[in-house]
Design an enzyme around this catalytic site. Sequence first.
Site, short mmCIF file in Angstrom:
data_model
loop_
_atom_site.label_atom_id
_atom_site.label_comp_id
_atom_site.label_asym_id
_atom_site.label_seq_id
_atom_site.Cartn_x
_atom_site.Cartn_y
_atom_site.Cartn_z
N ASP A 156 -46.81 58.70 15.85
CA ASP A 156 -47.43 57.46 16.31
C ASP A 156 -47.48 56.54 15.08
O ASP A 156 -47.37 57.01 13.94
CB ASP A 156 -48.83 57.77 16.85
CG ASP A 156 -49.66 56.53 17.09
OD1 ASP A 156 -49.15 55.60 17.74
OD2 ASP A 156 -50.80 56.48 16.61
N PHE A 157 -47.67 55.25 15.28
CA PHE A 157 -47.71 54.32 14.15
C PHE A 157 -49.13 53.88 13.79
O PHE A 157 -49.65 54.23 12.74
CB PHE A 157 -46.84 53.09 14.45
CG PHE A 157 -46.73 52.13 13.28
CD1 PHE A 157 -46.05 52.50 12.14
CD2 PHE A 157 -47.30 50.87 13.34
CE1 PHE A 157 -45.94 51.64 11.05
CE2 PHE A 157 -47.20 49.99 12.27
CZ PHE A 157 -46.52 50.37 11.11
N ASP A 158 -49.78 53.16 14.69
CA ASP A 158 -51.11 52.63 14.40
C ASP A 158 -52.14 53.74 14.24
O ASP A 158 -52.26 54.62 15.10
CB ASP A 158 -51.57 51.68 15.51
CG ASP A 158 -50.73 50.41 15.58
OD1 ASP A 158 -50.29 49.93 14.52
OD2 ASP A 158 -50.50 49.91 16.70
N GLY B 278 -47.27 52.06 20.55
CA GLY B 278 -47.72 51.19 21.62
C GLY B 278 -47.94 49.78 21.11
O GLY B 278 -48.34 48.90 21.86
N LYS C 141 -44.48 57.28 25.94
CA LYS C 141 -44.05 58.11 24.81
C LYS C 141 -43.44 59.43 25.28
O LYS C 141 -42.44 59.89 24.75
CB LYS C 141 -45.21 58.35 23.84
CG LYS C 141 -45.64 57.07 23.13
CD LYS C 141 -46.74 57.33 22.10
CE LYS C 141 -47.14 56.03 21.41
NZ LYS C 141 -48.13 56.24 20.33
#
Length: 207
Positions: A8-10, A97, A141
């Site tokens: 995931d990024f954030d 997202g 995802k």
Amino acid sequence: MIKLCVFDFDSTLMDGETITFFAKKMGAGEEVAKITKQAMAGELDFFESFTKRVAFLKGMKESDAIEIANNLPFIKGAKEIIEYLKNKGIKVVVFSGGYHIATDAAKEKLGYDASFANYLHIKDGVATGFAGGEMMFGYSKGKVLKELKALMGLKKEEVMTVGDGANDISMFKEAGLKIAFCANEVLKKEADFCVDTKDLKELMKYV
């Protein structure tokens, strides 16, 4: 033998939420942070929260968004864990997202292989308050990871995932190794391991 790692990024690779950094520029940081917190805890449908939050960005200059995206802070150990995984021959991909404007900028700095995210709708150099892309729904995802596994010819046990929020549950279900990083309780329940120290080098213990 892990061959693919999906982050995931954030709040996993990046220290915070991209949408909140953008919203602060528009004077709506607190409102957006509250909605994001509810969505990541699984209290709000992801798509509904996504459309509510991006609406606050209407009128933001594209140049401001680019500047913010290029200066986002990373979690301690982000670059090191990606280098570690790639040195082991593991492909590293980001599912967000959030927005490509941020994940594409981070890719240049962190060195992961690819990212799947969403696009801010920009018209005449200004954000319209709309967005679209690959990661707009709670199930996105998982759906994309399923397709990526098929494309790469990978088995479930050859895939690891790392995330922090409710919209990471669907990708966890497609992976053999699931690590919750400084995560919401709703995701910890789905994880094989939980890392609560805010340093991504801690993941090296499990790969």
